[in-house]
Motif scaffolding. Structure first.
Motif, short mmCIF file in Angstrom:
data_model
loop_
_atom_site.label_atom_id
_atom_site.label_comp_id
_atom_site.label_asym_id
_atom_site.label_seq_id
_atom_site.Cartn_x
_atom_site.Cartn_y
_atom_site.Cartn_z
N ALA A 78 29.76 49.52 46.27
CA ALA A 78 29.49 48.24 45.61
C ALA A 78 30.60 47.90 44.62
CB ALA A 78 28.13 48.28 44.92
N VAL A 79 31.11 48.92 43.94
CA VAL A 79 32.20 48.70 42.99
C VAL A 79 33.46 48.26 43.73
CG1 VAL A 79 33.73 49.82 41.33
CG2 VAL A 79 31.28 50.30 41.28
N VAL A 80 33.76 48.93 44.84
CA VAL A 80 34.93 48.57 45.65
C VAL A 80 34.82 47.12 46.12
CG1 VAL A 80 36.18 49.02 47.79
CG2 VAL A 80 35.38 50.93 46.39
N LYS A 81 33.64 46.73 46.58
CA LYS A 81 33.43 45.36 47.04
C LYS A 81 33.63 44.36 45.91
CE LYS A 81 30.19 42.39 49.54
NZ LYS A 81 28.90 42.30 50.26
N HIS A 82 33.11 44.69 44.74
CA HIS A 82 33.24 43.81 43.57
C HIS A 82 34.71 43.60 43.22
CE1 HIS A 82 32.32 42.01 39.67
NE2 HIS A 82 33.25 42.81 39.16
N ILE A 83 35.49 44.68 43.23
CA ILE A 83 36.91 44.57 42.90
C ILE A 83 37.64 43.72 43.94
CG2 ILE A 83 39.06 45.87 42.68
CD1 ILE A 83 37.37 48.16 41.47
N GLY A 84 37.34 43.94 45.22
CA GLY A 84 37.97 43.15 46.27
C GLY A 84 37.68 41.67 46.12
N GLU A 85 36.42 41.34 45.86
CA GLU A 85 36.04 39.94 45.69
C GLU A 85 36.70 39.35 44.45
OE1 GLU A 85 31.80 40.28 45.61
OE2 GLU A 85 31.59 40.13 47.80
N SER A 86 36.87 40.17 43.43
CA SER A 86 37.52 39.70 42.20
C SER A 86 39.00 39.38 42.44
CB SER A 86 37.40 40.76 41.10
OG SER A 86 36.04 40.98 40.76
N LEU A 87 39.65 40.18 43.29
CA LEU A 87 41.05 39.92 43.62
C LEU A 87 41.19 38.59 44.37
CD1 LEU A 87 42.19 43.50 44.71
CD2 LEU A 87 42.68 42.34 42.54
N VAL A 88 40.26 38.34 45.29
CA VAL A 88 40.28 37.07 46.01
C VAL A 88 40.08 35.91 45.04
CG1 VAL A 88 39.02 35.65 47.68
CG2 VAL A 88 39.55 38.05 48.22
N LYS A 89 39.14 36.04 44.12
CA LYS A 89 38.89 34.98 43.14
C LYS A 89 40.10 34.75 42.25
CE LYS A 89 33.86 35.60 42.93
NZ LYS A 89 32.70 36.07 42.10
N ALA A 90 40.80 35.83 41.91
CA ALA A 90 41.99 35.70 41.06
C ALA A 90 43.07 34.88 41.77
CB ALA A 90 42.53 37.09 40.71
N MET A 91 43.25 35.12 43.06
CA MET A 91 44.25 34.36 43.81
C MET A 91 43.87 32.89 43.91
SD MET A 91 45.54 36.94 46.83
CE MET A 91 43.99 37.78 47.19
N LEU A 92 42.59 32.62 44.17
CA LEU A 92 42.13 31.24 44.25
C LEU A 92 42.31 30.52 42.92
CD1 LEU A 92 38.88 31.75 46.37
CD2 LEU A 92 41.10 30.90 47.16
N LEU A 93 42.07 31.25 41.85
CA LEU A 93 42.27 30.68 40.51
C LEU A 93 43.74 30.35 40.29
CD1 LEU A 93 41.07 30.00 37.72
CD2 LEU A 93 41.46 32.39 37.07
N ALA A 94 44.61 31.26 40.72
CA ALA A 94 46.05 31.02 40.56
C ALA A 94 46.49 29.80 41.35
CB ALA A 94 46.82 32.26 41.02
N LYS A 95 45.92 29.60 42.54
CA LYS A 95 46.29 28.43 43.35
C LYS A 95 45.91 27.12 42.66
CE LYS A 95 45.89 28.21 47.77
NZ LYS A 95 45.32 28.19 49.15
#
Length: 202
Positions: A78-95
């Motif tokens: 669950a922690v691994v999934k949370h981190i992965g989803e957070s990385l995706v959100k970070a990229m979308l935020l940057a865009k």
């Protein structure tokens, strides 16, 4: 020196983390590709995405050998999934910031984060493979051999891209594609040597 033993329950947990890391890695690369501006970097990440899909199949085979449900959940997964989803959100935020070059750099950083975990997973699996015996040992060794070079490539090359794009953003001379890419490094030592030689490539 007595022969080392491993904790089979912890191995199961590691493999479930690996499954989630590869699934999350797919989403990280799909999002990173929407941020890629440099055509060489985009081509690189397209190949990494394809390899990541292959790695998912390798981990599913590991799950079969170990009698694991590849969709089974655990606290660490669950922690691994949370981190992965957070990385995706970070990229979308940057865009959303409206600066394509900045978004590309954030994507590079996110890929390095994801690949650092991915690389560590396979490195740990390799250590278990060294001491595991029987069918499990053979399966672990085969899986590690099939994926190890890909993971080295993903991590060390993307770290090089990240460094050079950051230098470019700072207005400093950058080597693009990075030395790691040009010299096709596949080890930590090779990556270090490539970085040391970058001055001669400017």
């Amino acid at each position: 020196m007595p022969k080392a033993h491993y904790d089979s329950h912890q191995l199961d947990d590691l493999v479930l983390q690996m499954m989630e890391t590869e699934l999350g890695g797919e989403q990280v690369y799909r999002t990173a590709l929407t941020c890629a501006v440099n055509p060489d970097l985009k081509k690189e990440w397209e190949s990494y995405l394809e390899e990541t899909l292959t790695h998912q199949d390798v981990v599913r085979s590991l799950c079969d050998t170990l009698g694991l449900d590849p969709d089974a959940q655990s606290p660490s997964r669950a922690v691994v999934k949370h981190i992965g989803e957070s990385l995706v959100k970070a990229m979308l935020l940057a865009k959303q910031g409206g600066n394509p070059a900045a978004a590309q750099l954030v994507a590079c950083e996110c890929v390095v984060h994801a690949e650092t975990k991915d690389h560590a997973n396979w490195e740990l699996l390799g250590k278990v493979a060294e001491v595991a015996t029987g069918d499990v040992g053979q399966t672990l060794k085969s899986a590690h051999k099939a994926v190890e070079k890909d993971e080295d490539h993903h991590l060390y090359h993307t770290k090089g891209w990240c460094r050079e794009l950051a230098l470019e953003a700072l207005g400093l001379p950058a080597v693009l594609p990075p030395p790691e890419e040009v010299k096709n490094v596949e080890t930590a030592i090779g990556a270090s040597r490539a970085e040391q030689q970058r001055e001669t490539m400017l």
